[in-house]
Design an enzyme around this catalytic site. Sequence first.
Site: not given
Ligand code: SF4
Length: 647
Positions: A168, A224, A74, A267, A41, A126, A96
């Site tokens: 997450t 985001s 995501h 991001s 994002h 996600e 991820c």
């Molecule tokens: Fe992975 Fe955590 Fe980043 Fe989300 S915030 S992409 S879960 S590392």
Amino acid sequence: MSNITVAESAGFCFGVDRAVQMVYNELEKGTKVATLGPIIHNQDVVNDMSERGARIVESVDELEPDETVVIRSHGVGREIYEQIRTKGNRMLDATCPFVSKIHKIVDRKTKEGCFILIAGDASHPEVQGIVGHCDENCLVFKDNFELKDFFQNREKNFKKTLAFVAQTTYNILVWEKCLKEIPENAPDIVIFDTICNATDARQTDARELAQRSDIMLVVGGRHSSNTVKLYEVCSRYCKTYHIENSEELRTLKLPSAENIGITAGASTPAYIIKEVQTKMAEIEKEMIQEEENFEELLDQSFKKIHTGEKVKGTVVAVNNTEAIVDLGTKHTGYVALDDLTDDASKKPEDIVSVGDEIELVVIKVNDAEGTAALSKRKVDEQAGYETIVKAKEEGTILEGVIQHVVNKGVTLNVLGVRVFIPASQTGLPRGAELEQLLKKKVEFMIIEVTEGRKRAVGSIRAVQNARKEEAKAKFWETAAVGDTFTGKIKSLTSFGAFVDLGGIDGMVHISELSWKRLKHPSEVVSVGDTLEVYIKELDKESNRISLGYKKAEDNPWEIFMNNYQVGDVVKATIVSTTSFGAFAQIIDGVDGLIHISQIADRKVENVKDVLSEGDEVDVKIIDIDADAKRISISIRALLEDNADDAE
Ligand code: SF4
């Protein structure tokens, strides 16, 4: 300056960094890349990837056969993987690992017959991906209130075990509240805390930073989720702004703050965070500068000016009657012609020009009208007066033009100061017409100053005397016997003539005035005559100079000797008679003696019987005694010669 602090965990998380790197690696290899939705994002990163050839597709259907599709961090549901396999495109899975772990949990728990409760935003990719692994056996709840509703409305015959997972990037505080809604020690509930550590750390850092900051900047894409959550976290503690990049800072009206915190979503690339930090520092600097400038301008605009005060101003306009001056205050300053100069023949434009920076004295302030009457003349007068005082102290010679004849003297104006020169100091003879000095440029010295009235008394005579003394000193320093001068006769006495040699008088003795014997100098010279003289004798101790005037080539004796000899017959004029003969002038300055025996060719008893003064006679030169400068002449010798000739 404010303290600007960037949260330690701000920016790319592990998962985002991994996904971004995967895309860039493929692009560098020349792979045709298509991402299933924006890889992160962040529009700047997405634009950059697009410029390098990456394409965003919203569905698998849009994929071209030779494209490598990248699943973003995501993650996606099982169905999407199936579609890609069916379509046959090469796939890179950048989901991820923390998200993949959730997928595995919900996959397993679904198979075990559990009902999945997902804390998160149902519209977030996600969460949609997680849902895609639950076989529609799930519920997404936004917060503790929605969860409470779920428990209150759960049907009594709902017997499935509940499995809790969280997006997450879910807000930790809300998650904690949610946990409080879950009945304790319920055997049919399993809870998986799937909030990512990176999210946890970022939110914790952000919260702590917000607590000690006056304002927070949260940097990240508008879509985001984790950035929005950071914004929510920080907003609880201080004024918080959500921006996508440094450019947006300019559009914000940021209040002044002592402590500024910056955090960024998962991001947000590090370079954007750095840009925000730098730009913030710049803006702050500008704000401080603006504040200082404003305060300065404010000070100036309210600066009071007072009558009699000396101020500086810049000429902004000049017309026929005055000059307008900017004083840097709220007042409009003006200088009337009279206050520009006391020279009535001048116009304002002769004195000042637009742009000139000048010193002025405030002569009247009108706060109601916002005007200030100013005088340049007074400043000039003051400066002129100081120069005059100094000139008096140092004996400086000044110049000026005589402007007026007044009672007992003349006046002139120098540097704005009126100087009076008494008649006795004009250098003119007593009783002379002072008008002859009008409009004349003169040199003068200041001999007196009147402090209170700023007037001065000058003397032309003092300059003349000084010049004379100067000339005298120079004369005595350099004069030597033999030096020649041209000077005017100042006066005559019975013993000589006094000649002005330029400040010094020298005397030509009467005997030096002529080769002839003189009874008085006036026989050959008059007062005012110009003579060429030379120094004959010099007495520097008593300051006496004897001048010579006669020239050798004018010496009558020399002339005689050069032109006459014994035997010559000349005409001579009897100038005197004695008992032994008569003196007769042969040429001017040279007399010869006709002895009584030589007066006639007979015996003469008495000279006067034959010769009288003034008689002109022919004579023969019979002897010249050069040493004694005596000439013997004879009438008789001439008569005898004539007789011989007759015989
Ligand atoms: Fe992975 Fe955590 Fe980043 Fe989300 S915030 S992409 S879960 S590392």
